[in-house]
Design a protein around this motif. Structure first.
Motif, PDB file in Angstrom:
ATOM      1  N   THR A   8       0.899  24.618   0.215  1.00  0.00           N
ATOM      2  CA  THR A   8       0.081  25.468  -0.879  1.00  0.00           C
ATOM      3  C   THR A   8       0.977  25.996  -1.943  1.00  0.00           C
ATOM      4  OG1 THR A   8       0.166  27.546   0.182  1.00  0.00           O
ATOM      5  CG2 THR A   8      -1.663  26.242   0.824  1.00  0.00           C
ATOM      6  N   ARG A   9       0.700  26.370  -2.957  1.00  0.00           N
ATOM      7  CA  ARG A   9       1.330  26.943  -4.122  1.00  0.00           C
ATOM      8  C   ARG A   9       2.066  28.025  -3.510  1.00  0.00           C
ATOM      9  NH1 ARG A   9      -0.198  24.984  -9.745  1.00  0.00           N
ATOM     10  NH2 ARG A   9       1.084  26.745 -10.351  1.00  0.00           N
ATOM     11  N   ASN A  10       1.461  28.741  -2.794  1.00  0.00           N
ATOM     12  CA  ASN A  10       2.052  30.236  -2.422  1.00  0.00           C
ATOM     13  C   ASN A  10       3.076  29.723  -1.556  1.00  0.00           C
ATOM     14  OD1 ASN A  10       0.753  31.891  -3.874  1.00  0.00           O
ATOM     15  ND2 ASN A  10      -0.677  32.787  -2.555  1.00  0.00           N
ATOM     16  N   GLU A  11       2.913  28.752  -0.649  1.00  0.00           N
ATOM     17  CA  GLU A  11       3.628  28.554   0.264  1.00  0.00           C
ATOM     18  C   GLU A  11       5.027  28.037  -0.183  1.00  0.00           C
ATOM     19  OE1 GLU A  11       1.091  27.110   4.336  1.00  0.00           O
ATOM     20  OE2 GLU A  11       1.710  25.868   2.841  1.00  0.00           O
ATOM     21  N   ALA A  12       5.007  27.271  -1.272  1.00  0.00           N
ATOM     22  CA  ALA A  12       6.141  26.595  -1.851  1.00  0.00           C
ATOM     23  C   ALA A  12       6.853  27.903  -2.777  1.00  0.00           C
ATOM     24  CB  ALA A  12       5.900  25.573  -3.080  1.00  0.00           C
ATOM     25  N   ILE A  13       6.027  28.891  -3.456  1.00  0.00           N
ATOM     26  CA  ILE A  13       6.773  29.926  -4.168  1.00  0.00           C
ATOM     27  C   ILE A  13       7.400  30.723  -2.955  1.00  0.00           C
ATOM     28  CG2 ILE A  13       6.259  32.045  -5.261  1.00  0.00           C
ATOM     29  CD1 ILE A  13       3.590  30.623  -6.625  1.00  0.00           C
ATOM     30  N   LEU A  16      10.654  29.006  -1.747  1.00  0.00           N
ATOM     31  CA  LEU A  16      11.555  28.715  -3.124  1.00  0.00           C
ATOM     32  C   LEU A  16      12.365  30.031  -3.445  1.00  0.00           C
ATOM     33  CD1 LEU A  16       9.827  25.871  -5.152  1.00  0.00           C
ATOM     34  CD2 LEU A  16      11.867  25.768  -3.590  1.00  0.00           C
ATOM     35  N   THR A  17      11.534  31.086  -3.415  1.00  0.00           N
ATOM     36  CA  THR A  17      11.853  32.267  -3.612  1.00  0.00           C
ATOM     37  C   THR A  17      13.007  32.897  -2.418  1.00  0.00           C
ATOM     38  OG1 THR A  17      10.029  33.093  -4.675  1.00  0.00           O
ATOM     39  CG2 THR A  17      11.365  35.123  -4.035  1.00  0.00           C
ATOM     40  N   LEU A  18      12.607  32.689  -1.175  1.00  0.00           N
ATOM     41  CA  LEU A  18      13.716  33.061  -0.182  1.00  0.00           C
ATOM     42  C   LEU A  18      14.730  32.196  -0.223  1.00  0.00           C
ATOM     43  CD1 LEU A  18      13.629  34.615   2.557  1.00  0.00           C
ATOM     44  CD2 LEU A  18      13.153  32.462   3.634  1.00  0.00           C
ATOM     45  N   ALA A  19      14.669  30.839  -0.625  1.00  0.00           N
ATOM     46  CA  ALA A  19      15.943  30.069  -0.968  1.00  0.00           C
ATOM     47  C   ALA A  19      16.849  30.539  -1.841  1.00  0.00           C
ATOM     48  CB  ALA A  19      15.551  28.420  -0.899  1.00  0.00           C
ATOM     49  N   LEU A  20      16.138  31.017  -2.778  1.00  0.00           N
ATOM     50  CA  LEU A  20      16.971  31.308  -4.038  1.00  0.00           C
ATOM     51  C   LEU A  20      17.472  32.995  -3.910  1.00  0.00           C
ATOM     52  CD1 LEU A  20      14.939  30.808  -7.337  1.00  0.00           C
ATOM     53  CD2 LEU A  20      17.225  30.277  -7.022  1.00  0.00           C
ATOM     54  N   ILE A  21      17.055  33.689  -2.831  1.00  0.00           N
ATOM     55  CA  ILE A  21      17.582  35.102  -2.595  1.00  0.00           C
ATOM     56  C   ILE A  21      18.806  34.799  -1.838  1.00  0.00           C
ATOM     57  CG2 ILE A  21      17.042  37.007  -1.125  1.00  0.00           C
ATOM     58  CD1 ILE A  21      14.073  37.226  -2.202  1.00  0.00           C
ATOM     59  N   TYR A  22      18.651  33.891  -0.692  1.00  0.00           N
ATOM     60  CA  TYR A  22      19.712  33.346   0.113  1.00  0.00           C
ATOM     61  C   TYR A  22      20.845  32.951  -0.620  1.00  0.00           C
ATOM     62  CZ  TYR A  22      22.197  31.039   3.774  1.00  0.00           C
ATOM     63  OH  TYR A  22      23.208  30.342   4.788  1.00  0.00           O
ATOM     64  N   LEU A  23      20.563  31.956  -1.571  1.00  0.00           N
ATOM     65  CA  LEU A  23      21.735  31.531  -2.507  1.00  0.00           C
ATOM     66  C   LEU A  23      22.382  32.202  -3.456  1.00  0.00           C
ATOM     67  CD1 LEU A  23      19.967  27.875  -3.230  1.00  0.00           C
ATOM     68  CD2 LEU A  23      21.979  28.201  -1.590  1.00  0.00           C
ATOM     69  N   THR A  24      21.793  33.430  -3.783  1.00  0.00           N
ATOM     70  CA  THR A  24      22.207  34.164  -4.775  1.00  0.00           C
ATOM     71  C   THR A  24      22.630  35.658  -4.056  1.00  0.00           C
ATOM     72  OG1 THR A  24      20.249  35.213  -5.563  1.00  0.00           O
ATOM     73  CG2 THR A  24      20.948  33.197  -6.675  1.00  0.00           C
ATOM     74  N   ALA A  80      15.727  30.553   5.648  1.00  0.00           N
ATOM     75  CA  ALA A  80      16.329  29.850   4.268  1.00  0.00           C
ATOM     76  C   ALA A  80      17.011  28.772   4.763  1.00  0.00           C
ATOM     77  CB  ALA A  80      16.999  30.952   3.606  1.00  0.00           C
ATOM     78  N   ARG A  81      17.860  29.032   5.767  1.00  0.00           N
ATOM     79  CA  ARG A  81      18.898  27.651   5.899  1.00  0.00           C
ATOM     80  C   ARG A  81      17.998  26.278   6.257  1.00  0.00           C
ATOM     81  NH1 ARG A  81      21.620  31.399   9.607  1.00  0.00           N
ATOM     82  NH2 ARG A  81      22.652  32.628   8.358  1.00  0.00           N
ATOM     83  N   GLU A  82      16.879  26.598   6.940  1.00  0.00           N
ATOM     84  CA  GLU A  82      16.033  25.592   7.372  1.00  0.00           C
ATOM     85  C   GLU A  82      15.391  24.901   5.947  1.00  0.00           C
ATOM     86  OE1 GLU A  82      12.918  26.976   9.880  1.00  0.00           O
ATOM     87  OE2 GLU A  82      14.319  27.694  11.339  1.00  0.00           O
ATOM     88  N   ILE A  83      15.218  25.739   4.857  1.00  0.00           N
ATOM     89  CA  ILE A  83      14.540  25.353   3.891  1.00  0.00           C
ATOM     90  C   ILE A  83      15.562  24.557   3.027  1.00  0.00           C
ATOM     91  CG2 ILE A  83      13.660  25.966   1.599  1.00  0.00           C
ATOM     92  CD1 ILE A  83      12.565  28.543   3.168  1.00  0.00           C
ATOM     93  N   LEU A  84      16.851  25.200   3.111  1.00  0.00           N
ATOM     94  CA  LEU A  84      18.045  24.224   2.517  1.00  0.00           C
ATOM     95  C   LEU A  84      18.022  22.958   3.032  1.00  0.00           C
ATOM     96  CD1 LEU A  84      21.057  26.830   1.775  1.00  0.00           C
ATOM     97  CD2 LEU A  84      18.889  26.389   0.460  1.00  0.00           C
ATOM     98  N   HIS A  85      17.997  22.946   4.420  1.00  0.00           N
ATOM     99  CA  HIS A  85      18.376  21.537   5.171  1.00  0.00           C
ATOM    100  C   HIS A  85      16.901  20.580   4.674  1.00  0.00           C
ATOM    101  CE1 HIS A  85      19.899  19.204   8.530  1.00  0.00           C
ATOM    102  NE2 HIS A  85      18.592  18.775   8.577  1.00  0.00           N
TER     103      HIS A  85
END
Ligand SMILES: CC(C)(COP(=O)(O)OP(=O)(O)OC[C@H]1O[C@@H](n2cnc3c(N)ncnc32)[C@H](O)[C@@H]1OP(=O)(O)O)[C@@H](O)C(=O)NCCC(=O)NCCS
Length: 261
Positions: A8-13, A16-24, A80-85
């Motif tokens: 869903t859009r919310n799941e994706a948001i 992706l937000t979590l991944a960005l928080i992790y990366l930054t 977040a690491r799973e998402i990056l993977h």
């Protein structure tokens, strides 16, 4: 081809937000360094959902208004690491090379061998004590495994208790472990010589702190020799002065770090 369910859009948001928080995320060099921070100016609802799922901690002021940053929980980092993977995005070098997790019972011998290499005979934990400790508290071990070889590169371990002060019996009597104990007595930090000076000990200690913080533990306590006091201070520990410990016939400093208070 097996088709994956569309997110869903919310799941994706959220992902992706979590991944960005992790990366930054970054360390601001203040207070307990193990809590890196990240700016959180993303979709407010996504931030709230990530907070509700305990993937981040979103600190709020008592009188309204917010802080501009959030912390990542250990659970959030794992996700977040799973998402990056999944997205085939490069992770921090240390996570590309090593897997971090609790120990498995069959790894007792390997851990005892690392202990033998890292500590002199009067200080090292024997294979018998290591096996006993792992059988009662495998979740209080945290190991780094080299992904390429499956070799254990290092680990940290401890047992839980409501006691406040370190005593040497914790090293030898695993029955003192109380799974619901509010404090952890740390019993050894080991990194094999060939894996030293790349930040493994720091990563192991900080991940351990966050994991136990999430389990509502209050305090981690350890004993350090004079030479390593500076290192543990860099990790956020306080030096409480001379310890009652006489382990290995040596003198020790007692040190601690607060997780929840
Ligand atoms: C001590 C030990 C765990 C460090 O492991 P490591 O993975 O090389 O440590 P890191 O790379 O994460 O280093 C983290 C910080 O601690 C410092 N540090 C590392 N080893 C140190 C040492 N022996 N003495 C003083 N400081 C040290 C590093 O300089 C680094 O600080 P920096 O980022 O400001 O440069 C490892 O050398 C070891 O297993 N030694 C034998 C067992 C032992 O003494 N354990 C700790 C006492 S219980």
């Amino acid at each position: 081809m097996e088709e994956m369910d569309k997110k869903t859009r919310n799941e994706a948001i959220d992902e992706l937000t979590l991944a960005l928080i992790y990366l930054t995320r970054f360390s601001d060099g203040e207070g307990n360094r193990y809590d890196e921070i990240a700016w959180k100016n993303y979709d407010f609802d996504a931030i709230d959902r990530l907070d509700e799922e305990n993937l981040i901690v979103n600190p709020k002021r008592k009188r309204g208004g917010g802080y501009k940053y959030a912390y990542m929980t250990e659970k959030g980092r794992r996700k977040a690491r799973e998402i990056l993977h999944q997205w085939n995005i490069e992770d921090d070098e240390i996570y590309e090379k090593f897997e971090f997790r609790s120990i498995r019972p069959e790894e007792a011998k390997e851990a005892a061998e690392i202990e033998r290499i890292c500590f002199p005979p009067n200080e090292a934990c024997s294979e018998k004590h290591m096996t006993e400790r792992i059988s009662v508290a495998p979740d209080l071990f945290y190991v780094a495994i080299e992904k390429e070889t499956g070799k254990m590169a290092g680990f940290l371990n401890g047992i839980a208790t409501d006691e406040m002060v370190f005593r040497d019996e914790f090293f030898t009597d695993a029955s003192l472990h109380n799974p619901k104990g509010r404090n952890i007595m740390l019993l050894g930090l080991d990194v094999l010589p060939e894996f030293r000076k790349i930040g493994l000990a720091r990563e192991i200690v900080w991940n351990y702190c966050r994991r136990e913080e999430e389990k509502e533990r209050k305090r981690l306590v350890l004993t350090s020799n004079e030479k390593k006091v500076k290192m543990y201070r860099k990790f956020g520990f306080r030096d409480l002065g001379e310890s009652a410990s006489e382990w290995g016939g040596e003198k020790w400093h007692e040190m601690d770090i607060f997780l929840n208070w």
